[in-house]
Design a protein around this motif. Structure first.
Motif, PDB file in Angstrom:
ATOM      1  N   TYR A  82      -1.110  -9.686   1.152  1.00 12.14           N
ATOM      2  CA  TYR A  82      -0.300  -8.654   0.502  1.00 12.14           C
ATOM      3  C   TYR A  82      -0.668  -8.445  -0.963  1.00 12.14           C
ATOM      4  CZ  TYR A  82       3.084  -8.713   4.367  1.00 12.14           C
ATOM      5  OH  TYR A  82       3.704  -8.625   5.584  1.00 12.14           O
ATOM      6  N   ASP A 104       1.104   2.627   3.645  1.00 12.68           N
ATOM      7  CA  ASP A 104       1.205   2.920   2.215  1.00 12.68           C
ATOM      8  C   ASP A 104      -0.087   3.482   1.629  1.00 12.68           C
ATOM      9  OD1 ASP A 104      -0.181   0.531   2.035  1.00 12.68           O
ATOM     10  OD2 ASP A 104       1.171  -0.406   0.596  1.00 12.68           O
ATOM     11  N   ARG A 138      11.081  -2.130   3.977  1.00 14.23           N
ATOM     12  CA  ARG A 138      11.037  -3.529   4.386  1.00 14.23           C
ATOM     13  C   ARG A 138      12.161  -4.285   3.684  1.00 14.23           C
ATOM     14  NH1 ARG A 138       7.694  -1.285   6.940  1.00 14.23           N
ATOM     15  NH2 ARG A 138       5.611  -1.946   7.552  1.00 14.23           N
TER      16      ARG A 138
HETATM   17  C1  VTB Z   1       1.105  -2.932   4.998  1.00 12.22           C
HETATM   18  C2  VTB Z   1       0.829  -1.530   4.558  1.00 12.22           C
HETATM   19  C3  VTB Z   1       0.143  -0.770   5.639  1.00 12.22           C
HETATM   20  O1  VTB Z   1       1.157  -2.235   7.247  1.00 12.22           O
HETATM   21  O2  VTB Z   1      -0.109  -3.591   5.228  1.00 12.22           O
HETATM   22  C4  VTB Z   1       1.880  -2.921   6.281  1.00 12.22           C
HETATM   23  O3  VTB Z   1       0.005  -1.626   3.422  1.00 12.22           O
HETATM   24  C5  VTB Z   1       2.141  -4.335   6.715  1.00 12.22           C
HETATM   25  O4  VTB Z   1       3.216  -4.764   6.023  1.00 12.22           O
HETATM   26  O5  VTB Z   1      -0.019   0.540   5.241  1.00 12.22           O
HETATM   27  P1  VTB Z   1       4.328  -5.511   6.851  1.00 12.22           P
HETATM   28  O6  VTB Z   1       3.773  -6.841   7.171  1.00 12.22           O
HETATM   29  O7  VTB Z   1       5.500  -5.538   5.963  1.00 12.22           O
HETATM   30  O8  VTB Z   1       4.568  -4.663   8.091  1.00 12.22           O
HETATM   31  C6  VTB Z   1       0.879  -0.886   6.945  1.00 12.22           C
HETATM   32  O9  VTB Z   1       2.094  -0.183   6.836  1.00 12.22           O
HETATM   33  C7  VTB Z   1      -0.023  -0.323   8.020  1.00 12.22           C
HETATM   34  O10 VTB Z   1       0.624  -0.198   9.189  1.00 12.22           O
END
Ligand code: VTB
Length: 333
Positions: free
Chosen positions: A138, A207, A183
């Motif tokens: 992240y 995102d 989230r």
């Molecule tokens: C993030 C976001 C991506 O998945 O990686 C997200 O940057 C994962 O985060 O655009 P979580 O573990 O909170 O789901 C995406 O939304 C791609 O799907």
């Protein structure tokens, strides 16, 4: 699955040392192919099938592009990803040496659920210029358009950034919209945005699209903030360089093990990564094709006569923003 019909263009040209403008229009064929392939799986509840189809489509078309690309951000490590794995060489191997980041389906859950904003994306830059985000899953990010440069900063409280951006954009704070991934980890951030008087634009996923919307001229979103995937941060940076906006990122390790992994990889934790740290230089290319319709582009549309795709093509060296609408003959697919 049917074989992809490939056309090889320009492979006989003299190879330039760095990617030139023609590459962007070649690259868009790869995201178009990935989006078309993935679109067969929209709403079918099968993320992996959608991703697999998109990977196949993207890889087949990339192999015809006149460049020597190394996948810096791909489908994962070689053992887990049969194709487009980190370190794999793609392209015809003859042209300019590049880094490439691919996300054949940015929003696999969105695609599987038939929800808006799923994209097929890729970004290319000079060899060695992309930050390797593989150590930490992240990243905390802040993205704004050109008006945000020198005005907002990820180190500042969100309310201060909102006020400063509103002033720079000559808008009232009430009219500022901030994209954030929906989230639980963002509960406090969302509350602070609302307390400041601005509104949120909650993203189910994706995102990259959120960041690009924030950086785009005349869009309904002014800022994109919060913690999302690190690889998506690099891809967004390639797009932001094309749009002339601002992006900052800070690695956000989940635990001590990831913190250690980052240190071992030579990263400095808590350091604010500016656009030039995420991708160096001014020779980035970003292409995205809509899988499902969303804030940026329309999704793949099928009629009895054509398959229509809409893509965004950005090139930072010229600052050109192109929207490419293509009509593909279903019989060829
Ligand atoms: C993030 C976001 C991506 O998945 O990686 C997200 O940057 C994962 O985060 O655009 P979580 O573990 O909170 O789901 C995406 O939304 C791609 O799907």
């Amino acid at each position: 699955m049917k074989a992809v019909t490939l056309t090889v263009e320009d492979t006989n040209r003299a190879a330039p040392a760095v990617p030139d403008r023609n590459i962007a229009m070649e690259l868009v064929r790869a995201t178009e192919a990935a989006a078309i392939r993935a679109s067969s799986w929209v709403g079918k509840g099968r993320k992996n099938d959608a991703d697999g189809a998109a990977v196949d489509g993207m890889r087949a078309f990339l192999s015809t592009v006149h460049f020597d690309g190394v996948v810096v951000i791909g489908e994962g490590e070689k053992d887990n990803a049969p194709m487009l794995f980190n370190g794999e060489h793609v392209g015809d191997g003859l042209g300019p040496s590049c880094d490439i980041a691919v996300d054949p389906v940015e929003g696999t859950s969105l695609t599987a659920a038939g929800r808006p904003n799923a994209l097929s994306v890729l970004a290319v830059s000079d060899r060695g210029s992309m930050y390797d985000p593989s150590a930490v899953f992240y990243m905390d990010k802040l993205v704004a358009g050109p008006e945000g440069v020198g005005v907002v900063d990820i180190r500042n409280p969100i309310a201060e950034n909102i006020r400063a951006l509103a002033k720079a954009k000559r808008k009232s704070v009430e009219d500022i919209r901030v994209a954030v991934l929906d989230r639980p980890r963002h509960e406090k951030l969302i509350a602070e945005i609302r307390e400041a008087g601005a509104g949120v634009h909650l993203l189910l996923d994706g995102d990259v699209a959120g960041g690009i919307t924030a950086a785009s001229y005349d869009s309904p979103v002014d800022l994109c903030v919060g913690i999302g995937g690190s690889p998506e941060g690099i891809i967004t940076a390639c797009a932001v360089k094309g749009l002339g906006g601002l992006i900052q990122g800070v690695l956000a390790p989940r635990d001590d093990a990831e913190r250690q992994k980052a240190l071992d990889a030579g990263h400095v934790l808590d350091r604010v990564l500016e656009a030039d740290d995420l991708v160096r230089g001014d020779n980035t290319y970003f292409v995205a094709t809509g899988i499902t319709s969303g804030d940026l582009v329309r999704g793949v549309e099928r009629t009895s006569r054509v398959i229509r795709t809409e893509s965004l093509v950005l090139r930072s060296a010229s600052g050109t923003v192109r929207r490419v609408i293509s009509e593909h003959l279903p019989a060829k697919w």
